[in-house]
Design a protein around this motif. Structure first.
Motif, PDB file in Angstrom:
ATOM      1  N   ALA A 171       5.455  13.125  -0.591  1.00 11.79           N
ATOM      2  CA  ALA A 171       6.088  12.122  -1.430  1.00 11.79           C
ATOM      3  C   ALA A 171       5.494  10.751  -1.147  1.00 11.79           C
ATOM      4  O   ALA A 171       5.316  10.371   0.012  1.00 11.79           O
ATOM      5  CB  ALA A 171       7.589  12.102  -1.183  1.00 11.79           C
ATOM      6  N   ALA A 172       5.205  10.021  -2.207  1.00 14.47           N
ATOM      7  CA  ALA A 172       4.561   8.716  -2.073  1.00 14.47           C
ATOM      8  C   ALA A 172       5.502   7.591  -2.446  1.00 14.47           C
ATOM      9  O   ALA A 172       6.355   7.742  -3.328  1.00 14.47           O
ATOM     10  CB  ALA A 172       3.328   8.654  -2.960  1.00 14.47           C
ATOM     11  N   SER A 173       5.325   6.472  -1.769  1.00  9.64           N
ATOM     12  CA  SER A 173       6.059   5.262  -2.110  1.00  9.64           C
ATOM     13  C   SER A 173       5.274   4.479  -3.141  1.00  9.64           C
ATOM     14  O   SER A 173       4.091   4.745  -3.366  1.00  9.64           O
ATOM     15  CB  SER A 173       6.284   4.409  -0.861  1.00  9.64           C
ATOM     16  N   GLY A 174       5.930   3.483  -3.772  1.00 14.09           N
ATOM     17  CA  GLY A 174       5.233   2.594  -4.674  1.00 14.09           C
ATOM     18  C   GLY A 174       5.153   3.113  -6.095  1.00 14.09           C
ATOM     19  O   GLY A 174       5.624   4.201  -6.411  1.00 14.09           O
ATOM     20  N   ASN A 175       4.528   2.309  -6.934  1.00  8.83           N
ATOM     21  CA  ASN A 175       4.466   2.637  -8.363  1.00  8.83           C
ATOM     22  C   ASN A 175       3.045   2.857  -8.855  1.00  8.83           C
ATOM     23  O   ASN A 175       2.781   2.747 -10.054  1.00  8.83           O
ATOM     24  CB  ASN A 175       5.156   1.536  -9.173  1.00  8.83           C
ATOM     25  N   THR A 176       2.133   3.170  -7.933  1.00 13.48           N
ATOM     26  CA  THR A 176       0.755   3.411  -8.342  1.00 13.48           C
ATOM     27  C   THR A 176       0.344   4.867  -8.181  1.00 13.48           C
ATOM     28  O   THR A 176      -0.823   5.208  -8.334  1.00 13.48           O
ATOM     29  CB  THR A 176      -0.203   2.541  -7.513  1.00 13.48           C
ATOM     30  N   PHE A 177       1.309   5.728  -7.868  1.00 12.20           N
ATOM     31  CA  PHE A 177       1.000   7.110  -7.525  1.00 12.20           C
ATOM     32  C   PHE A 177       0.180   7.798  -8.602  1.00 12.20           C
ATOM     33  O   PHE A 177      -0.747   8.532  -8.305  1.00 12.20           O
ATOM     34  CB  PHE A 177       2.298   7.883  -7.281  1.00 12.20           C
ATOM     35  N   MET A 178       0.510   7.569  -9.857  1.00 11.22           N
ATOM     36  CA  MET A 178      -0.149   8.303 -10.936  1.00 11.22           C
ATOM     37  C   MET A 178      -1.645   8.003 -11.005  1.00 11.22           C
ATOM     38  O   MET A 178      -2.406   8.761 -11.599  1.00 11.22           O
ATOM     39  CB  MET A 178       0.506   7.986 -12.266  1.00 11.22           C
ATOM     40  N   PHE A 179      -2.075   6.923 -10.397  1.00 12.34           N
ATOM     41  CA  PHE A 179      -3.487   6.558 -10.417  1.00 12.34           C
ATOM     42  C   PHE A 179      -4.248   7.039  -9.185  1.00 12.34           C
ATOM     43  O   PHE A 179      -5.458   6.841  -9.093  1.00 12.34           O
ATOM     44  CB  PHE A 179      -3.627   5.042 -10.527  1.00 12.34           C
ATOM     45  N   LEU A 180      -3.546   7.674  -8.255  1.00 17.06           N
ATOM     46  CA  LEU A 180      -4.146   8.042  -6.987  1.00 17.06           C
ATOM     47  C   LEU A 180      -4.694   9.459  -6.990  1.00 17.06           C
ATOM     48  O   LEU A 180      -4.100  10.372  -7.580  1.00 17.06           O
ATOM     49  CB  LEU A 180      -3.123   7.932  -5.860  1.00 17.06           C
ATOM     50  N   ASN A 181      -5.819   9.642  -6.304  1.00 17.20           N
ATOM     51  CA  ASN A 181      -6.292  10.970  -5.937  1.00 17.20           C
ATOM     52  C   ASN A 181      -5.683  11.278  -4.572  1.00 17.20           C
ATOM     53  O   ASN A 181      -5.652  10.415  -3.692  1.00 17.20           O
ATOM     54  CB  ASN A 181      -7.807  10.995  -5.813  1.00 17.20           C
ATOM     55  N   VAL A 182      -5.195  12.501  -4.387  1.00 15.34           N
ATOM     56  CA  VAL A 182      -4.476  12.832  -3.155  1.00 15.34           C
ATOM     57  C   VAL A 182      -5.051  14.111  -2.540  1.00 15.34           C
ATOM     58  O   VAL A 182      -5.384  15.062  -3.252  1.00 15.34           O
ATOM     59  CB  VAL A 182      -2.974  13.017  -3.430  1.00 15.34           C
TER      60      VAL A 182
ATOM     61  N   GLN B 116       0.832  -1.175   0.000  1.00 16.78           N
ATOM     62  CA  GLN B 116       0.000   0.000   0.000  1.00 16.78           C
ATOM     63  C   GLN B 116       0.876   1.238   0.000  1.00 16.78           C
ATOM     64  O   GLN B 116       2.004   1.209   0.469  1.00 16.78           O
ATOM     65  CB  GLN B 116      -0.915   0.003   1.233  1.00 16.78           C
ATOM     66  N   VAL B 117       0.329   2.325  -0.497  1.00 21.50           N
ATOM     67  CA  VAL B 117       1.107   3.553  -0.592  1.00 21.50           C
ATOM     68  C   VAL B 117       1.268   4.177   0.784  1.00 21.50           C
ATOM     69  O   VAL B 117       0.393   4.072   1.652  1.00 21.50           O
ATOM     70  CB  VAL B 117       0.416   4.530  -1.553  1.00 21.50           C
ATOM     71  N   GLN B 118       2.397   4.802   0.987  1.00 19.47           N
ATOM     72  CA  GLN B 118       2.663   5.589   2.183  1.00 19.47           C
ATOM     73  C   GLN B 118       3.150   6.965   1.749  1.00 19.47           C
ATOM     74  O   GLN B 118       3.852   7.093   0.746  1.00 19.47           O
ATOM     75  CB  GLN B 118       3.707   4.924   3.065  1.00 19.47           C
ATOM     76  N   PHE B 119       2.748   7.985   2.513  1.00 23.85           N
ATOM     77  CA  PHE B 119       3.133   9.349   2.179  1.00 23.85           C
ATOM     78  C   PHE B 119       4.068   9.922   3.238  1.00 23.85           C
ATOM     79  O   PHE B 119       3.950   9.597   4.423  1.00 23.85           O
ATOM     80  CB  PHE B 119       1.893  10.242   2.079  1.00 23.85           C
ATOM     81  N   VAL B 120       4.961  10.792   2.792  1.00 26.70           N
ATOM     82  CA  VAL B 120       5.857  11.514   3.697  1.00 26.70           C
ATOM     83  C   VAL B 120       5.751  12.997   3.368  1.00 26.70           C
ATOM     84  O   VAL B 120       6.085  13.416   2.247  1.00 26.70           O
ATOM     85  CB  VAL B 120       7.311  11.041   3.541  1.00 26.70           C
ATOM     86  N   GLU B 121       5.299  13.763   4.365  1.00 23.14           N
ATOM     87  CA  GLU B 121       5.148  15.194   4.170  1.00 23.14           C
ATOM     88  C   GLU B 121       6.403  15.933   4.612  1.00 23.14           C
ATOM     89  O   GLU B 121       7.107  15.479   5.537  1.00 23.14           O
ATOM     90  CB  GLU B 121       3.962  15.724   4.991  1.00 23.14           C
ATOM     91  N   ALA B 122       6.663  17.068   3.991  1.00 26.48           N
ATOM     92  CA  ALA B 122       7.810  17.899   4.346  1.00 26.48           C
ATOM     93  C   ALA B 122       7.537  19.333   3.930  1.00 26.48           C
ATOM     94  O   ALA B 122       6.618  19.595   3.142  1.00 26.48           O
ATOM     95  CB  ALA B 122       9.081  17.387   3.672  1.00 26.48           C
ATOM     96  N   GLY B 123       8.344  20.251   4.468  1.00 25.20           N
ATOM     97  CA  GLY B 123       8.274  21.640   4.031  1.00 25.20           C
ATOM     98  C   GLY B 123       7.654  22.605   5.014  1.00 25.20           C
ATOM     99  O   GLY B 123       7.604  23.815   4.755  1.00 25.20           O
ATOM    100  N   GLY B 124       7.161  22.096   6.125  1.00 23.30           N
ATOM    101  CA  GLY B 124       6.570  22.987   7.109  1.00 23.30           C
ATOM    102  C   GLY B 124       7.617  23.842   7.796  1.00 23.30           C
ATOM    103  O   GLY B 124       8.817  23.667   7.610  1.00 23.30           O
TER     104      GLY B 124
END
Length: 122
Positions: A23-34, A1-9
């Motif tokens: 930033a997302a892990s995995g190779n399905t990111f392009m199909f995801l709504n975020v 499953q995808v995991q996200f890592v936030e940064a920039g605060g």
């Protein structure tokens, strides 16, 4: 499953700008709504912005005209450009996969990142 890592605060003065990344892990990111969400201390979680897999965007009323969500599928990353920041934008910001339902977008709890803190001083 995808995991996200936030940064920039960070800490910024009112009227300033920040750019958050998700930033997302995995190779399905392009199909995801975020979606980007935020939660201020003592308040409920609030939807900030959504970007669909096709690039369609939606914004919460409190950030319309000030925040811009975008995505770079080549980098598996969603960005949130925040301009004209206000003290009321102070919160922890999180991203997650979202899925459409009859009542609106619903975040997928298993995909939340650890969040990034944004503090806007007056």
């Amino acid at each position: 499953q995808v995991q996200f890592v936030e940064a920039g605060g960070g800490l910024v003065q009112a009227g300033g700008s920040l750019r958050l990344s998700c930033a997302a892990s995995g190779n399905t990111f392009m199909f995801l709504n975020v979606g980007w969400y935020r939660q201020a201390f003592g308040k409920e979680r609030e939807s900030v912005a959504i970007i669909s897999s096709g690039g369609t965007t939606e914004y919460g009323d409190s950030v319309k005209g000030r925040f811009t969500i975008s995505r770079d599928n080549a980098k598996n990353t969603v960005y949130l450009q925040m301009n004209s920041l206000k003290p009321e934008d102070t919160a922890a910001y999180y991203c997650a996969e979202v899925r459409p339902t009859r009542t609106g977008w619903v975040p997928q709890d298993r995909t939340w990142g650890q969040g990034t803190q944004v503090t806007v001083s007056s």
